[in-house]
Design a protein around this motif. Sequence first.
Motif, mmCIF file in Angstrom:
data_model
loop_
_atom_site.group_PDB
_atom_site.id
_atom_site.type_symbol
_atom_site.label_atom_id
_atom_site.label_comp_id
_atom_site.label_asym_id
_atom_site.label_seq_id
_atom_site.Cartn_x
_atom_site.Cartn_y
_atom_site.Cartn_z
ATOM 1 N N ASN A 74 30.467 43.619 8.453
ATOM 2 C CA ASN A 74 29.321 42.846 7.953
ATOM 3 C C ASN A 74 29.046 41.590 8.769
ATOM 4 O O ASN A 74 28.490 40.621 8.263
ATOM 5 N N CYS A 75 29.444 41.585 10.044
ATOM 6 C CA CYS A 75 29.163 40.476 10.952
ATOM 7 C C CYS A 75 28.527 41.011 12.231
ATOM 8 O O CYS A 75 28.875 42.090 12.694
ATOM 9 N N ASN A 76 27.604 40.233 12.769
ATOM 10 C CA ASN A 76 27.013 40.544 14.071
ATOM 11 C C ASN A 76 27.473 39.492 15.065
ATOM 12 O O ASN A 76 27.478 38.306 14.760
ATOM 13 N N GLU A 77 27.828 39.938 16.244
ATOM 14 C CA GLU A 77 28.227 39.028 17.314
ATOM 15 C C GLU A 77 26.959 38.600 18.054
ATOM 16 O O GLU A 77 26.354 39.377 18.776
ATOM 17 N N ASP A 78 26.548 37.346 17.833
ATOM 18 C CA ASP A 78 25.317 36.841 18.435
ATOM 19 C C ASP A 78 25.523 36.391 19.876
ATOM 20 O O ASP A 78 24.676 36.603 20.733
ATOM 21 N N VAL A 79 26.637 35.725 20.138
ATOM 22 C CA VAL A 79 27.041 35.307 21.485
ATOM 23 C C VAL A 79 28.491 35.757 21.634
ATOM 24 O O VAL A 79 29.330 35.379 20.809
ATOM 25 N N PRO A 80 28.804 36.557 22.658
ATOM 26 C CA PRO A 80 30.153 37.109 22.784
ATOM 27 C C PRO A 80 31.262 36.066 22.643
ATOM 28 O O PRO A 80 31.246 35.027 23.311
ATOM 29 N N ASP A 81 32.184 36.351 21.726
ATOM 30 C CA ASP A 81 33.382 35.545 21.466
ATOM 31 C C ASP A 81 33.100 34.146 20.937
ATOM 32 O O ASP A 81 34.021 33.350 20.788
ATOM 33 N N GLN A 82 31.819 33.781 20.651
ATOM 34 C CA GLN A 82 31.509 32.413 20.236
ATOM 35 C C GLN A 82 30.693 32.299 18.956
ATOM 36 O O GLN A 82 30.941 31.400 18.158
ATOM 37 N N GLU A 83 29.667 33.137 18.780
ATOM 38 C CA GLU A 83 28.784 32.990 17.625
ATOM 39 C C GLU A 83 28.632 34.316 16.884
ATOM 40 O O GLU A 83 28.400 35.355 17.502
ATOM 41 N N PHE A 84 28.744 34.217 15.556
ATOM 42 C CA PHE A 84 28.660 35.387 14.686
ATOM 43 C C PHE A 84 27.802 35.050 13.475
ATOM 44 O O PHE A 84 27.816 33.910 13.005
ATOM 45 N N THR A 85 27.081 36.028 12.960
ATOM 46 C CA THR A 85 26.376 35.899 11.689
ATOM 47 C C THR A 85 26.955 36.943 10.753
ATOM 48 O O THR A 85 26.963 38.131 11.068
ATOM 49 N N CYS A 86 27.454 36.460 9.600
ATOM 50 C CA CYS A 86 28.138 37.342 8.652
ATOM 51 C C CYS A 86 27.411 37.346 7.320
ATOM 52 O O CYS A 86 26.970 36.296 6.839
ATOM 53 N N THR A 87 27.269 38.527 6.712
ATOM 54 C CA THR A 87 26.603 38.657 5.422
ATOM 55 C C THR A 87 27.612 39.002 4.330
ATOM 56 O O THR A 87 28.731 39.385 4.608
ATOM 57 N N GLY A 88 27.177 38.851 3.077
ATOM 58 C CA GLY A 88 28.037 39.154 1.945
ATOM 59 C C GLY A 88 29.080 38.073 1.698
ATOM 60 O O GLY A 88 30.090 38.319 1.043
ATOM 61 N N VAL A 89 28.854 36.865 2.228
ATOM 62 C CA VAL A 89 29.836 35.786 2.139
ATOM 63 C C VAL A 89 29.574 34.919 0.916
ATOM 64 O O VAL A 89 28.481 34.409 0.729
ATOM 65 N N GLN A 90 30.601 34.764 0.100
ATOM 66 C CA GLN A 90 30.536 33.892 -1.066
ATOM 67 C C GLN A 90 31.407 32.647 -0.901
ATOM 68 O O GLN A 90 31.179 31.647 -1.558
ATOM 69 N N ARG A 91 32.391 32.733 -0.014
ATOM 70 C CA ARG A 91 33.234 31.577 0.266
ATOM 71 C C ARG A 91 33.817 31.701 1.661
ATOM 72 O O ARG A 91 33.936 32.794 2.209
ATOM 73 N N VAL A 92 34.167 30.533 2.229
ATOM 74 C CA VAL A 92 34.720 30.468 3.577
ATOM 75 C C VAL A 92 36.097 29.823 3.515
ATOM 76 O O VAL A 92 36.283 28.813 2.842
ATOM 77 N N VAL A 93 37.049 30.418 4.239
ATOM 78 C CA VAL A 93 38.400 29.865 4.360
ATOM 79 C C VAL A 93 38.659 29.672 5.852
ATOM 80 O O VAL A 93 38.461 30.606 6.631
ATOM 81 N N ALA A 94 39.077 28.468 6.234
ATOM 82 C CA ALA A 94 39.362 28.187 7.646
ATOM 83 C C ALA A 94 40.827 27.759 7.789
ATOM 84 O O ALA A 94 41.267 26.793 7.167
ATOM 85 N N ASN A 95 41.556 28.509 8.591
ATOM 86 C CA ASN A 95 42.965 28.198 8.897
ATOM 87 C C ASN A 95 43.084 27.963 10.395
ATOM 88 O O ASN A 95 42.557 28.724 11.181
ATOM 89 N N GLY A 96 43.813 26.926 10.751
ATOM 90 C CA GLY A 96 44.007 26.749 12.189
ATOM 91 C C GLY A 96 44.478 25.391 12.567
ATOM 92 O O GLY A 96 44.539 24.430 11.952
#
Length: 96
Positions: A74-96
Motif C-alpha cells: 500500500n505504498c508507492n515509491e515516488d523518488v527511489p529510496d527517498q520518498e514514498f506515499t502510503c495509504t491506509g495509514v491510521q498511525r505512524v511509528v518512527a524508530n531510529g
Amino acid sequence: MSRSIRRALLLAVCSAALLGVAAPGALAATLTNAGGTLTYDGTDASNDVDFFESGANEVQVVSSGDPITNTPENCNEDVPDQEFTCTGVQRVVANG
C-alpha cells in the motif's frame, strides 16, 4: 609462519570481508505498512525523515538521511529510496 598464526590471519581476513559485505545493508532504513500502522525503522547512521499527511489515511514519507530500501504494501515509491506515499495509514511509528 606457524599454523595457528596462518589460521588467525585467515580468520581475520574472512571476518573483514564479511563485515564489508554486510555494512551497506546495515545503513538502510525500512518501512512497514500493516494494520493501519506505518512503521519507520531507521539506523544509527543518519535518520532525517519527515512524515506528511497528504490525504485521508494517506502519509507521504520523505527521507534525506538513510535510504529506505523497501517498498511496503500500500505504498508507492515516488523518488527511489527517498520518498514514498502510503495509504491506509491510521498511525505512524518512527524508530531510529
